[in-house]
Design a protein around this motif. Structure first.
Motif, mmCIF file in Angstrom:
data_model
loop_
_atom_site.group_PDB
_atom_site.id
_atom_site.type_symbol
_atom_site.label_atom_id
_atom_site.label_comp_id
_atom_site.label_asym_id
_atom_site.label_seq_id
_atom_site.Cartn_x
_atom_site.Cartn_y
_atom_site.Cartn_z
ATOM 1 N N UNK A 83 0.830 -1.206 0.000
ATOM 2 C CA UNK A 83 0.000 0.000 0.000
ATOM 3 C C UNK A 83 0.867 1.260 0.000
ATOM 4 N N UNK A 84 1.888 1.270 0.853
ATOM 5 C CA UNK A 84 2.747 2.455 0.951
ATOM 6 C C UNK A 84 3.491 2.695 -0.357
ATOM 7 N N UNK A 85 4.054 1.635 -0.928
ATOM 8 C CA UNK A 85 4.807 1.783 -2.168
ATOM 9 C C UNK A 85 3.901 2.197 -3.325
ATOM 10 N N UNK A 86 2.668 1.692 -3.328
ATOM 11 C CA UNK A 86 1.732 2.051 -4.388
ATOM 12 C C UNK A 86 1.332 3.526 -4.281
ATOM 13 N N UNK A 87 1.120 3.990 -3.049
ATOM 14 C CA UNK A 87 0.771 5.409 -2.852
ATOM 15 C C UNK A 87 1.924 6.300 -3.316
ATOM 16 N N UNK A 88 3.148 5.932 -2.952
ATOM 17 C CA UNK A 88 4.304 6.720 -3.377
ATOM 18 C C UNK A 88 4.465 6.690 -4.895
ATOM 19 N N UNK A 89 4.152 5.547 -5.494
ATOM 20 C CA UNK A 89 4.247 5.444 -6.951
ATOM 21 C C UNK A 89 3.231 6.347 -7.637
ATOM 22 N N UNK A 110 -3.033 13.025 -6.032
ATOM 23 C CA UNK A 110 -3.212 11.568 -6.071
ATOM 24 C C UNK A 110 -2.690 10.910 -4.796
ATOM 25 N N UNK A 111 -1.548 11.379 -4.295
ATOM 26 C CA UNK A 111 -0.998 10.813 -3.064
ATOM 27 C C UNK A 111 -1.939 11.065 -1.887
ATOM 28 N N UNK A 112 -2.439 12.298 -1.773
ATOM 29 C CA UNK A 112 -3.352 12.621 -0.670
ATOM 30 C C UNK A 112 -4.638 11.798 -0.767
ATOM 31 N N UNK A 113 -5.186 11.686 -1.984
ATOM 32 C CA UNK A 113 -6.424 10.914 -2.165
ATOM 33 C C UNK A 113 -6.214 9.441 -1.849
ATOM 34 N N UNK A 114 -5.112 8.862 -2.353
ATOM 35 C CA UNK A 114 -4.844 7.448 -2.109
ATOM 36 C C UNK A 114 -4.557 7.185 -0.638
ATOM 37 N N UNK A 115 -3.851 8.092 0.004
ATOM 38 C CA UNK A 115 -3.554 7.937 1.428
ATOM 39 C C UNK A 115 -4.835 8.007 2.256
ATOM 40 N N UNK A 161 -7.903 7.225 1.241
ATOM 41 C CA UNK A 161 -8.649 5.984 1.009
ATOM 42 C C UNK A 161 -8.049 4.814 1.781
ATOM 43 N N UNK A 162 -6.721 4.733 1.793
ATOM 44 C CA UNK A 162 -6.061 3.657 2.530
ATOM 45 C C UNK A 162 -6.406 3.719 4.016
ATOM 46 N N UNK A 163 -6.407 4.929 4.588
ATOM 47 C CA UNK A 163 -6.750 5.082 6.005
ATOM 48 C C UNK A 163 -8.202 4.674 6.272
ATOM 49 N N UNK A 164 -9.105 5.013 5.340
ATOM 50 C CA UNK A 164 -10.521 4.669 5.520
ATOM 51 C C UNK A 164 -10.734 3.160 5.505
ATOM 52 N N UNK A 165 -9.899 2.443 4.755
ATOM 53 C CA UNK A 165 -10.015 0.989 4.687
ATOM 54 C C UNK A 165 -9.174 0.315 5.756
ATOM 55 N N UNK A 166 -8.648 1.085 6.702
ATOM 56 C CA UNK A 166 -7.921 0.513 7.822
ATOM 57 C C UNK A 166 -6.475 0.143 7.545
ATOM 58 N N UNK A 167 -5.917 0.657 6.452
ATOM 59 C CA UNK A 167 -4.527 0.361 6.110
ATOM 60 C C UNK A 167 -3.617 1.506 6.554
ATOM 61 N N UNK A 168 -2.326 1.185 6.659
ATOM 62 C CA UNK A 168 -1.355 2.220 6.982
ATOM 63 C C UNK A 168 -1.056 3.054 5.751
ATOM 64 N N UNK A 169 -1.071 4.347 5.919
ATOM 65 C CA UNK A 169 -0.747 5.244 4.817
ATOM 66 C C UNK A 169 0.679 5.739 4.918
ATOM 67 N N UNK A 170 0.993 6.703 4.087
ATOM 68 C CA UNK A 170 2.326 7.297 4.097
ATOM 69 C C UNK A 170 2.486 8.215 5.312
#
Length: 301
Positions: free
Chosen positions: A220-226, A284-289, A291-300
């Motif tokens: 998730x983190x690498x995808x957000x950074x990408x 895109x990074x802010x939006x993806x981060x 969404x990741x937080x809303x789904x319970x994942x660790x963001x950047x």
């Protein structure tokens, strides 16, 4: 105060270690940000930042009204999608496969072989490609002619440009990009695999239910950074592969900035193009981060 001084003295070696990194970011990342101002000016090197005429959003209006804008956007997004959905999984798959190899000598040999291409410059990689696949003197075409077959036009045919770009990326960077995933797999508790063996889980099920979930947060983190580099896909690589015959599919924002900004000296306009790319990546990074937080994942962050 005494305690504070002791802590500072104790941390001097650590401060010395991080100092080069801090200086690098200050000099090459933060100080150049003041140059963003010329995106809103008709910058003249002789007048400088302070005396150049301010034009507001004129350069951005020009960018969005350019006939080439949508061609550049299409080509850049097409190659970004190839990187995101076809190249990005390759290091993950390689890391999972290497993690399953039990013979250490074989695993280290494969790791070394897959890492080595990363240390080759794109000039070398593209030169190797030209030597192999050149229409006139390429090794492949010479072999085809010796067998009585027709020449294979790979480098100048626009239909093959994106495929070739993707394959070169995979060959050069997959091994190096797998390092971070291998590091994450090294932290997995071995007792989980032992328990899975006792329960009768096959190697495939161990990979699917233990190894892959262990990589989830890193993926998730690498995808957000990408996503932050979605419009920044590698200027040198594309420029070296570009030629007049494949320009319709190979012209991207980076090569456009090079032609317009460096060769034509339109510094303000191309700074506006670069700022546009950065803003898109940031959004895109802010939006993806988020969404990741809303789904319970660790963001950047």
């Amino acid at each position: 105060m005494t305690t504070t001084k002791k802590l500072l003295r104790r941390g001097i070696p650590l401060y010395a270690i991080i100092a080069p990194g801090v200086l690098f970011f200050l000099i090459f990342r933060y100080l150049p940000m003041f140059g963003i101002a010329i995106a809103f000016q008709n910058y003249d090197p002789f007048d400088g930042f302070l005396h150049s005429d301010w034009v507001g959003l004129e350069h951005f209006r020009r960018l969005f009204s350019e006939q080439d804008f949508w061609i550049l956007m299409r080509n850049t997004l097409a190659m970004s999608c190839l990187n995101l959905f076809l190249f990005f999984p390759a290091p993950i798959i390689l890391a999972l496969l290497l993690n399953e190899v039990r013979v250490k000598a074989y695993r280290k040999s494969v790791q070394t072989i897959t890492y080595l291409p990363h240390f080759l410059s794109w000039v070398v990689v593209v030169s190797m490609t030209v030597i192999m696949f050149s229409t006139q003197d390429g090794a492949l075409n010479k072999l085809l002619i010796s067998w009585g077959w027709e020449r294979f036009d790979l480098l100048t045919n626009p239909d093959y440009f994106r495929t070739l770009y993707l394959l070169q990326n995979i060959w050069k960077e997959t091994g190096w990009s797998a390092i971070i995933f291998l590091a994450a797999l090294a932290s997995v508790d071995p007792t989980l695999f032992e328990a899975a063996v006792v329960d009768g889980a096959s190697r495939w099920k161990q990979m699917l239910h233990i190894s892959l979930p262990a990589l989830k947060s890193v993926i998730f983190i690498m995808f957000i950074l990408r996503l932050g580099q979605v419009l920044d896909i590698g200027f040198e690589h594309v420029l070296l592969m570009q030629n007049p015959l494949n320009m319709d599919v190979s012209d991207i924002f980076d090569t456009y900035v090079y032609r317009t900004g460096i060769l034509s000296a339109q510094f303000s306009f191309t700074t506006a193009v670069g700022l546009f790319k950065s803003v898109v990546g940031l959004v895109l990074v802010i939006a993806a981060n988020t969404l990741a937080k809303r789904f319970g994942e660790e963001g950047v962050y």
